[in-house]
Design a protein around this motif. Structure first.
Motif, PDB file in Angstrom:
ATOM      1  N   PHE A 102      47.448 -43.568 -24.702  1.00 38.40           N
ATOM      2  CA  PHE A 102      47.581 -44.172 -23.372  1.00 38.40           C
ATOM      3  C   PHE A 102      47.219 -45.654 -23.506  1.00 38.40           C
ATOM      4  N   ALA A 103      48.260 -46.474 -23.580  1.00 41.72           N
ATOM      5  CA  ALA A 103      48.093 -47.870 -23.974  1.00 41.72           C
ATOM      6  C   ALA A 103      47.213 -48.663 -23.025  1.00 41.72           C
ATOM      7  N   ASN A 104      47.254 -48.349 -21.741  1.00 39.99           N
ATOM      8  CA  ASN A 104      46.492 -49.120 -20.755  1.00 39.99           C
ATOM      9  C   ASN A 104      45.072 -48.617 -20.570  1.00 39.99           C
ATOM     10  N   LEU A 105      44.714 -47.545 -21.275  1.00 38.89           N
ATOM     11  CA  LEU A 105      43.352 -47.027 -21.237  1.00 38.89           C
ATOM     12  C   LEU A 105      42.615 -47.460 -22.496  1.00 38.89           C
ATOM     13  N   THR A 106      41.305 -47.526 -22.416  1.00 37.75           N
ATOM     14  CA  THR A 106      40.504 -47.899 -23.579  1.00 37.75           C
ATOM     15  C   THR A 106      40.447 -46.751 -24.582  1.00 37.75           C
ATOM     16  N   VAL A 107      39.972 -47.062 -25.766  1.00 39.86           N
ATOM     17  CA  VAL A 107      39.733 -46.027 -26.774  1.00 39.86           C
ATOM     18  C   VAL A 107      38.820 -44.955 -26.193  1.00 39.86           C
ATOM     19  N   ALA A 108      37.745 -45.385 -25.521  1.00 43.22           N
ATOM     20  CA  ALA A 108      36.795 -44.445 -24.924  1.00 43.22           C
ATOM     21  C   ALA A 108      37.482 -43.517 -23.934  1.00 43.22           C
ATOM     22  N   GLU A 109      38.334 -44.072 -23.093  1.00 44.63           N
ATOM     23  CA  GLU A 109      39.010 -43.264 -22.067  1.00 44.63           C
ATOM     24  C   GLU A 109      40.004 -42.295 -22.693  1.00 44.63           C
ATOM     25  N   ASN A 110      40.701 -42.732 -23.747  1.00 43.68           N
ATOM     26  CA  ASN A 110      41.611 -41.825 -24.462  1.00 43.68           C
ATOM     27  C   ASN A 110      40.845 -40.642 -25.038  1.00 43.68           C
ATOM     28  N   LEU A 111      39.690 -40.917 -25.638  1.00 47.12           N
ATOM     29  CA  LEU A 111      38.901 -39.846 -26.233  1.00 47.12           C
ATOM     30  C   LEU A 111      38.331 -38.912 -25.161  1.00 47.12           C
ATOM     31  N   GLN A 112      37.929 -39.477 -24.040  1.00 46.57           N
ATOM     32  CA  GLN A 112      37.417 -38.657 -22.947  1.00 46.57           C
ATOM     33  C   GLN A 112      38.493 -37.714 -22.426  1.00 46.57           C
ATOM     34  N   LEU A 113      39.730 -38.202 -22.326  1.00 44.34           N
ATOM     35  CA  LEU A 113      40.836 -37.349 -21.901  1.00 44.34           C
ATOM     36  C   LEU A 113      41.066 -36.220 -22.906  1.00 44.34           C
ATOM     37  N   GLY A 114      40.943 -36.551 -24.201  1.00 48.20           N
ATOM     38  CA  GLY A 114      41.114 -35.529 -25.233  1.00 48.20           C
ATOM     39  C   GLY A 114      40.094 -34.416 -25.116  1.00 48.20           C
ATOM     40  N   GLY A 115      38.889 -34.752 -24.675  1.00 46.72           N
ATOM     41  CA  GLY A 115      37.832 -33.753 -24.552  1.00 46.72           C
ATOM     42  C   GLY A 115      37.741 -33.100 -23.198  1.00 46.72           C
ATOM     43  N   SER A 116      38.670 -33.437 -22.291  1.00 44.32           N
ATOM     44  CA  SER A 116      38.554 -32.950 -20.912  1.00 44.32           C
ATOM     45  C   SER A 116      38.711 -31.441 -20.782  1.00 44.32           C
ATOM     46  N   ALA A 117      39.357 -30.805 -21.775  1.00 43.67           N
ATOM     47  CA  ALA A 117      39.518 -29.348 -21.719  1.00 43.67           C
ATOM     48  C   ALA A 117      38.229 -28.613 -22.081  1.00 43.67           C
ATOM     49  N   GLN A 118      37.257 -29.355 -22.629  1.00 42.71           N
ATOM     50  CA  GLN A 118      35.974 -28.756 -23.017  1.00 42.71           C
ATOM     51  C   GLN A 118      34.978 -28.935 -21.858  1.00 42.71           C
ATOM     52  N   PRO A 119      34.571 -27.845 -21.187  1.00 46.12           N
ATOM     53  CA  PRO A 119      33.716 -27.970 -20.004  1.00 46.12           C
ATOM     54  C   PRO A 119      32.262 -28.336 -20.303  1.00 46.12           C
ATOM     55  N   ASP A 120      31.826 -28.107 -21.527  1.00 39.42           N
ATOM     56  CA  ASP A 120      30.426 -28.334 -21.878  1.00 39.42           C
ATOM     57  C   ASP A 120      30.216 -29.808 -22.257  1.00 39.42           C
ATOM     58  N   LYS A 121      29.449 -30.533 -21.430  1.00 40.20           N
ATOM     59  CA  LYS A 121      29.235 -31.964 -21.663  1.00 40.20           C
ATOM     60  C   LYS A 121      28.527 -32.231 -22.987  1.00 40.20           C
ATOM     61  N   ALA A 122      27.582 -31.362 -23.338  1.00 36.83           N
ATOM     62  CA  ALA A 122      26.846 -31.549 -24.594  1.00 36.83           C
ATOM     63  C   ALA A 122      27.773 -31.437 -25.792  1.00 36.83           C
TER      64      ALA A 122
END
Length: 238
Positions: free
Chosen positions: A88-108
């Motif tokens: 996602f070109a307009n999102l930061t590296v951090a935001e791309n990675l957060q989206l990748g982990g969004s299917a994982q409900p456990d924050k830890a």
């Protein structure tokens, strides 16, 4: 772990994949090779549920997932790093990675995954707050792979990870794939770069015009100059 049984994919009258049988065992790296247009991306898109299977079935860890939608397959443990990276070109590296982990409900667990892959891909730590569209091709490829890994997949399908990259960057990408293999991750590696793919793979399949032409040990295919030359256009010197 992953089994394809007589899988076909049609686009109207065009038969992209014809009755393919393929398996990936837990902990293996399996290379799926073939020239451009061989049907490789169609096949893994069918595995992911992005395109519909015309016939046959797909099983993952004993369960029939042929008709499961992509989001369900992600929850089951199937991940994909798509051809062309598609960050996602307009999102930061951090935001791309957060989206990748969004299917994982456990924050830890998400935090643990993030730490793990920022260590494995240190350039992403450096570029963490940078927009993904400003990264180089090799950096985007590392982001695409790590974004996929954030969901903690049991198997990862890497679609043409070396495509369009400079040779020195290709070498680094395959070093990373070797590291992932050493960690025990199961990988289905889709590639046109046959020599590099076979150097890290345990077994290989060769697809041409939608049909399988070879199945066996990666080293056996690497040593088969006739097959490599005929189907991949590679001479003995390569």
């Amino acid at each position: 772990m992953l089994e394809l049984n007589s899988v076909s994919v049609d686009y109207g009258a065009v038969k992209a994949v014809q009755s393919v049988n393929l398996r990936v065992n837990e902990g293996e790296v399996v290379a799926l090779l073939g020239p451009n247009g061989a049907g490789k991306t169609s096949l893994i898109s069918a595995v992911m549920g992005i395109v519909q299977v015309s016939s046959g079935n797909i099983r993952f860890e004993g369960r029939d997932v042929t008709l499961a939608p992509p989001e369900e397959k992600v929850r089951c443990g199937i991940g994909i790093s798509p051809e062309g990276r598609r960050v996602f070109a307009n999102l930061t590296v951090a935001e791309n990675l957060q989206l990748g982990g969004s299917a994982q409900p456990d924050k830890a667990i998400r935090a643990e995954q993030l730490t793990k892959y920022l260590e494995m891909f240190p350039i992403l730590k450096e570029r963490y707050h940078q927009k993904a569209g400003t990264l180089s091709g090799g950096e985007q490829q590392q982001l695409a792979i790590s974004r996929c890994l954030m969901s903690r997949p049991r198997i990862v399908m890497l679609d043409e990870p070396s495509l369009g990259l400079a040779p020195v960057i290709v070498e680094r990408i395959f070093e990373l794939i070797a590291e992932l293999k050493a960690s025990g991750l199961t990988i289905l590696l889709v590639e046109q770069n046959a020599n590099e793919a076979l150097s890290v793979a345990d077994r290989a399949y060769l697809l041409h015009s939608g049909r399988l032409r070879f199945e066996g040990a990666a080293q056996e295919l690497l040593n088969s100059h006739d097959l490599m030359s005929h189907y991949m256009g590679l001479g003995e010197a390569q």
